[in-house]
Design an enzyme around this catalytic site. Structure first.
Site, mmCIF file in Angstrom:
data_model
loop_
_atom_site.group_PDB
_atom_site.id
_atom_site.type_symbol
_atom_site.label_atom_id
_atom_site.label_comp_id
_atom_site.label_asym_id
_atom_site.label_seq_id
_atom_site.Cartn_x
_atom_site.Cartn_y
_atom_site.Cartn_z
ATOM 1 N NE ARG A 56 14.886 10.840 1.614
ATOM 2 C CZ ARG A 56 15.652 9.857 2.109
ATOM 3 N NH1 ARG A 56 15.077 8.796 2.666
ATOM 4 N NH2 ARG A 56 16.955 9.945 2.062
ATOM 5 C CE1 TYR A 108 -9.031 13.225 -8.465
ATOM 6 C CE2 TYR A 108 -7.361 11.773 -7.556
ATOM 7 C CZ TYR A 108 -7.713 12.962 -8.146
ATOM 8 O OH TYR A 108 -6.755 13.899 -8.411
ATOM 9 C CG ASP A 181 -10.063 8.209 -1.432
ATOM 10 O OD1 ASP A 181 -10.267 9.076 -0.553
ATOM 11 O OD2 ASP A 181 -9.574 8.493 -2.541
ATOM 12 C CE LYS A 206 -9.196 16.792 -3.508
ATOM 13 N NZ LYS A 206 -7.900 16.354 -4.058
#
Length: 395
Positions: A56, A108, A181, A206
């Protein structure tokens, strides 16, 4: 700017193939970075590790992917997260109760929901405004503003925000960061950090990955202190991606330039064809001269992705019929994969946005969003044509 005439960022493909990928960093020197699935790592002595202690906190496969993306964005540091929204959450976690955020109004749906339904509960308030209007930017900043969140192009209306101009205004107020973004453009067509932004955020799900098989997010910065604060949150919150997903994204980056060139070519072809179709009332694509910010697009971007918004003649019935009649375009959410996708934002990606807000923004029942893939262009045009004729039989 034509689909053939834009100039890509220097050395982009070379960086995508080699940045962070040096074989010498691995025992045996493999040309392709291996997948390190280990969750924990042997220490030389108590408290003395060799760069990794727990996956992690850091993972070799994640590291090479972060280095590659940082180079592609011309940043210094990249941090990977389990999704684009996990990246959004980690950036917002820099702030405290009572702080204020300014965000683009056309946003979004997941980001809109996060700011309204999650950050709001932590008393981090958001003002949504049209950041393409510089006067609106100035009037929205408050004494407790800590972040300005930009999408450009916006989802789904394809508005553009002048990153450089907004960053100059915001940075007149010390202590506020500008976040962009960059999902709709990818690093291949737009580099927000070079235009004055402090942070660039991606849903790597994406275009950057490009194969519709990974959910992941990224945050890229140049500032060492900001990176250190975000790295602490990456570890403390723990919303990190798996090593296998990092491997897939790292592999996807290798063909990013080739894919984006194909997306751009097909997207422009479809947009120009739609603009001439009598069954369509409006097409929104930054590469069209009819786009109200076409000149900004030519100045700010190095090309265009495959994203198109158009309005079909009619309403919800015609839009639904069109989407149900497609044969190659797949009716599905998301975007940026090699395959062509079509969706109805009001019923799908932006269903979580209040109806009144959608209507005020112009997200109507006739609005359809396309993510144009890299199939043969004649097949895509034929598919859209037959679906439009079924949806709007008489004109």
């Amino acid at each position: 700017m034509s689909d053939e005439g834009f100039k890509p960022f220097s050395h982009f493909s070379t960086l995508a193939l080699h940045a962070g990928q040096e074989p010498s960093q691995w025992t045996g020197q493999p040309v392709v970075p291996p997948i390190s699935l280990a969750t924990t790592f042997q220490q030389r002595a108590p408290g003395k590790h060799s760069g990794y202690e727990y996956s992690r906190s850091g993972n070799p496969t994640r590291d090479v992917t972060e280095k590659c993306i940082a180079a592609l964005e011309n940043g210094k540091h990249c941090l990977l997260f389990a999704s684009g929204l996990a990246a959004t959450m980690n950036v917002t976690s820099l702030f405290s109760a009572g702080d204020h955020v300014v965000a683009m109004d056309d946003l979004y749906g997941g980001s809109n929901r996060y700011f309204r339904k999650v950050a709001e509960r932590m008393n981090i308030r958001t003002t949504f405004t049209d950041l393409s209007n510089l006067d609106a930017v100035k009037s929205s900043i408050k004494p407790n503003t800590k972040m300005v969140w930009i999408e450009t192009p916006t989802n789904p209306l394809m508005k553009l925000v002048d990153i450089e101009a907004v960053s100059k205004i915001v940075h007149e107020h010390p202590g506020i960061i500008v976040v962009v973004d960059n999902t709709f453009m990818s690093s291949y067509f737009q580099r927000p950090l070079e235009l004055g932004a402090d942070v660039s955020v991606h849903s790597l799900t994406k275009y950057m990955n490009g194969h519709s098989d990974v959910v992941m997010g990224a945050v890229i910065v140049k500032d060492d202190n900001l990176s250190e604060r975000l790295r602490f949150l990456q570890n403390a919150v723990g919303a990190v991606p798996s090593p296998f997903d990092c491997y897939l994204v790292n592999r996807g980056l290798k063909t990013l330039a080739l894919r984006m060139q194909a997306h751009m070519k097909n997207g422009l072809h479809v947009a120009r064809w739609l603009e001439k179709n009598p069954r369509v009332t409006k097409v929104v694509h930054p590469g069209l001269p009819s786009h109200p910010q076409h000149e900004l697009a030519k100045r700010q971007m190095r090309g265009f992705s495959g994203m198109i918004t158009f309005f079909i003649k009619g309403g919800i019935e015609e839009a639904s019929t069109f989407l149900s009649s497609l044969k190659i375009f797949i009716l599905a959410e998301s975007l940026g994969g090699y395959e062509s996708l079509a969706e109805h934002p009001a019923l799908m990606t932006h269903a979580s946005v209040a109806k009144e807000e959608r209507e005020s923004l112009g997200i109507s029942d006739s609005l359809i969003r396309l993510s144009v893939g890299i199939e043969d262009i004649d097949d895509l045009i034929e598919d859209i044509d037959q679906a439009l004729k079924i949806a709007v039989p008489s004109i």
